[in-house]
Each structure stands twice: as structure tokens, then as C-alpha cells.
Write a protein that holds these residues in place. Sequence first.
Motif, PDB file in Angstrom:
ATOM      1  N   VAL A  22      -8.599   9.768   6.178  1.00 38.91           N
ATOM      2  CA  VAL A  22      -7.215   9.646   5.710  1.00 38.91           C
ATOM      3  C   VAL A  22      -7.181   8.537   4.669  1.00 38.91           C
ATOM      4  O   VAL A  22      -7.633   7.420   4.935  1.00 38.91           O
ATOM      5  CB  VAL A  22      -6.257   9.324   6.876  1.00 38.91           C
ATOM      6  CG1 VAL A  22      -4.833   9.195   6.378  1.00 38.91           C
ATOM      7  CG2 VAL A  22      -6.350  10.385   7.961  1.00 38.91           C
ATOM      8  N   MET A  23      -6.644   8.868   3.478  1.00 39.33           N
ATOM      9  CA  MET A  23      -6.581   7.910   2.378  1.00 39.33           C
ATOM     10  C   MET A  23      -5.153   7.795   1.875  1.00 39.33           C
ATOM     11  O   MET A  23      -4.455   8.788   1.756  1.00 39.33           O
ATOM     12  CB  MET A  23      -7.500   8.352   1.240  1.00 39.33           C
ATOM     13  CG  MET A  23      -8.892   8.653   1.691  1.00 39.33           C
ATOM     14  SD  MET A  23      -9.937   9.006   0.332  1.00 39.33           S
ATOM     15  CE  MET A  23     -10.736   7.450   0.199  1.00 39.33           C
ATOM     16  N   LYS A  24      -4.757   6.567   1.570  1.00 39.79           N
ATOM     17  CA  LYS A  24      -3.429   6.350   1.001  1.00 39.79           C
ATOM     18  C   LYS A  24      -3.587   6.298  -0.516  1.00 39.79           C
ATOM     19  O   LYS A  24      -4.391   5.532  -1.046  1.00 39.79           O
ATOM     20  CB  LYS A  24      -2.835   5.049   1.508  1.00 39.79           C
ATOM     21  CG  LYS A  24      -1.422   4.826   1.048  1.00 39.79           C
ATOM     22  CD  LYS A  24      -0.806   3.665   1.792  1.00 39.79           C
ATOM     23  CE  LYS A  24       0.592   3.416   1.299  1.00 39.79           C
ATOM     24  NZ  LYS A  24       1.575   4.158   2.033  1.00 39.79           N
ATOM     25  N   ILE A  36      -2.208  17.188   2.062  1.00 38.67           N
ATOM     26  CA  ILE A  36      -1.449  16.025   1.582  1.00 38.67           C
ATOM     27  C   ILE A  36      -0.182  15.888   2.405  1.00 38.67           C
ATOM     28  O   ILE A  36       0.536  16.861   2.627  1.00 38.67           O
ATOM     29  CB  ILE A  36      -1.087  16.177   0.089  1.00 38.67           C
ATOM     30  CG1 ILE A  36      -2.337  16.068  -0.766  1.00 38.67           C
ATOM     31  CG2 ILE A  36      -0.074  15.127  -0.335  1.00 38.67           C
ATOM     32  CD1 ILE A  36      -2.083  16.107  -2.244  1.00 38.67           C
ATOM     33  N   GLN A  37       0.087  14.666   2.839  1.00 36.27           N
ATOM     34  CA  GLN A  37       1.353  14.332   3.483  1.00 36.27           C
ATOM     35  C   GLN A  37       2.148  13.515   2.466  1.00 36.27           C
ATOM     36  O   GLN A  37       1.872  12.342   2.241  1.00 36.27           O
ATOM     37  CB  GLN A  37       1.128  13.529   4.763  1.00 36.27           C
ATOM     38  CG  GLN A  37       0.402  14.301   5.835  1.00 36.27           C
ATOM     39  CD  GLN A  37       0.153  13.459   7.059  1.00 36.27           C
ATOM     40  OE1 GLN A  37       0.386  12.257   7.071  1.00 36.27           O
ATOM     41  NE2 GLN A  37      -0.341  14.105   8.098  1.00 36.27           N
ATOM     42  N   LYS A  81       4.203  10.191   3.636  1.00 39.96           N
ATOM     43  CA  LYS A  81       3.388   9.016   3.918  1.00 39.96           C
ATOM     44  C   LYS A  81       2.476   8.660   2.747  1.00 39.96           C
ATOM     45  O   LYS A  81       1.837   7.605   2.765  1.00 39.96           O
ATOM     46  CB  LYS A  81       2.511   9.273   5.149  1.00 39.96           C
ATOM     47  CG  LYS A  81       3.282   9.455   6.420  1.00 39.96           C
ATOM     48  CD  LYS A  81       2.304   9.687   7.559  1.00 39.96           C
ATOM     49  CE  LYS A  81       2.999   9.925   8.861  1.00 39.96           C
ATOM     50  NZ  LYS A  81       2.040  10.163   9.958  1.00 39.96           N
ATOM     51  N   GLU A  82       2.376   9.551   1.752  1.00 43.98           N
ATOM     52  CA  GLU A  82       1.469   9.411   0.621  1.00 43.98           C
ATOM     53  C   GLU A  82       0.015   9.332   1.089  1.00 43.98           C
ATOM     54  O   GLU A  82      -0.757   8.476   0.657  1.00 43.98           O
ATOM     55  CB  GLU A  82       1.830   8.200  -0.239  1.00 43.98           C
ATOM     56  CG  GLU A  82       3.168   8.329  -0.927  1.00 43.98           C
ATOM     57  CD  GLU A  82       3.439   7.200  -1.905  1.00 43.98           C
ATOM     58  OE1 GLU A  82       2.800   6.131  -1.783  1.00 43.98           O
ATOM     59  OE2 GLU A  82       4.279   7.392  -2.787  1.00 43.98           O
ATOM     60  N   HIS A  83      -0.339  10.236   2.012  1.00 38.21           N
ATOM     61  CA  HIS A  83      -1.693  10.290   2.546  1.00 38.21           C
ATOM     62  C   HIS A  83      -2.382  11.574   2.122  1.00 38.21           C
ATOM     63  O   HIS A  83      -1.764  12.634   2.050  1.00 38.21           O
ATOM     64  CB  HIS A  83      -1.673  10.245   4.074  1.00 38.21           C
ATOM     65  CG  HIS A  83      -1.374   8.899   4.623  1.00 38.21           C
ATOM     66  ND1 HIS A  83      -1.233   8.671   5.970  1.00 38.21           N
ATOM     67  CD2 HIS A  83      -1.183   7.689   4.041  1.00 38.21           C
ATOM     68  CE1 HIS A  83      -0.980   7.397   6.181  1.00 38.21           C
ATOM     69  NE2 HIS A  83      -0.927   6.786   5.027  1.00 38.21           N
ATOM     70  N   GLU A 142      -5.486  13.833   3.489  1.00 40.17           N
ATOM     71  CA  GLU A 142      -6.392  14.024   4.623  1.00 40.17           C
ATOM     72  C   GLU A 142      -7.518  14.958   4.204  1.00 40.17           C
ATOM     73  O   GLU A 142      -7.268  16.050   3.705  1.00 40.17           O
ATOM     74  CB  GLU A 142      -5.654  14.628   5.815  1.00 40.17           C
ATOM     75  CG  GLU A 142      -4.679  13.694   6.465  1.00 40.17           C
ATOM     76  CD  GLU A 142      -4.004  14.305   7.672  1.00 40.17           C
ATOM     77  OE1 GLU A 142      -4.319  15.466   8.021  1.00 40.17           O
ATOM     78  OE2 GLU A 142      -3.165  13.624   8.257  1.00 40.17           O
ATOM     79  N   THR A 144      -6.723   3.728  -1.104  1.00 43.30           N
ATOM     80  CA  THR A 144      -7.349   2.947  -0.045  1.00 43.30           C
ATOM     81  C   THR A 144      -7.655   3.858   1.140  1.00 43.30           C
ATOM     82  O   THR A 144      -6.941   4.830   1.396  1.00 43.30           O
ATOM     83  CB  THR A 144      -6.437   1.802   0.449  1.00 43.30           C
ATOM     84  OG1 THR A 144      -5.208   2.359   0.901  1.00 43.30           O
ATOM     85  CG2 THR A 144      -6.178   0.798  -0.633  1.00 43.30           C
ATOM     86  N   VAL A 187      -7.516   4.658   4.869  1.00 42.91           N
ATOM     87  CA  VAL A 187      -6.698   4.298   6.026  1.00 42.91           C
ATOM     88  C   VAL A 187      -7.529   4.443   7.306  1.00 42.91           C
ATOM     89  O   VAL A 187      -7.562   3.529   8.135  1.00 42.91           O
ATOM     90  CB  VAL A 187      -5.436   5.186   6.115  1.00 42.91           C
ATOM     91  CG1 VAL A 187      -4.647   4.888   7.365  1.00 42.91           C
ATOM     92  CG2 VAL A 187      -4.580   5.003   4.879  1.00 42.91           C
ATOM     93  N   SER A 188      -8.191   5.580   7.480  1.00 39.36           N
ATOM     94  CA  SER A 188      -9.002   5.771   8.678  1.00 39.36           C
ATOM     95  C   SER A 188     -10.098   6.801   8.438  1.00 39.36           C
ATOM     96  O   SER A 188      -9.949   7.699   7.617  1.00 39.36           O
ATOM     97  CB  SER A 188      -8.140   6.213   9.861  1.00 39.36           C
ATOM     98  OG  SER A 188      -7.647   7.522   9.640  1.00 39.36           O
TER      99      SER A 188
END
Length: 112
Positions: free
Chosen positions: A6-8, A35-36, A39-41, A43, A66, A68-69
Motif C-alpha cells: 500500500v502506497m500513499k 486505487i482508493q 485515502k489516496e492509496h 494497492e 511513500t 504505507v505498508s
Amino acid sequence: MKQKIVMKVQLNSERCRTKALKIAAVAKGVSTVSIQVEKEHVEVIGDEVDAVDLAKSLKKKLGFATIVSVEEVKKPEEKPAQQPEPIQWASNYIHYPQYPAVQYYYDGSYKW
């Protein structure tokens, strides 16, 4: 080993979303990308995907990215199919042996 990253990223417009999808989809080992927007993520799920390389390429094209996880995707446990239990019949009755039926044929050749 499959992993979920998961990336922002900065998703200001439709063009940024399209760029992010294209960059993530082309990366080596990626199987699915989603894309979410709220949340601007971004996946990414894939086999042996390099998260740092992906973050660098997203940062180069979009300006901000960045991690995220990063977590391993576990396979759902398969439950064995339940077989119905065999029916247990009450043995209150006597079981007689089954004998083959004997059939006699008379062709009319025998005389008394």
C-alpha cells in the motif's frame, strides 16, 4: 510469496490516477492494482514486487509517494468438504439370506 503493498501518492486529478495505475501495472511481478481515491492509496498485489523500486518510479512521475505498508497475502484456508454421515438403520428386523430365484421352463417335450 505474494505480497500486498500500500502506497500513499498524490492523486489530484484523473490524469494522476491514470499515471499511477500505468506505472504500478507495468512493474515486475504485479498481478493486481487498485486505487482508493478517498485515502489516496495505491494497492499493489503481486509476486516478489520490489516496493522501493515502485515507490521511486511513482515519486519520479507524480512528485510524491511513500510506502504505507507491505504485508504478505495469506491464502484463505480451505475447509474440507463435509460428507454427510451414513444412515444408521435400526436392526429390529431379521435379515434373511437372499437366494437366487430358480426358474423352470417347460418346452412340452416331456410326457407322463
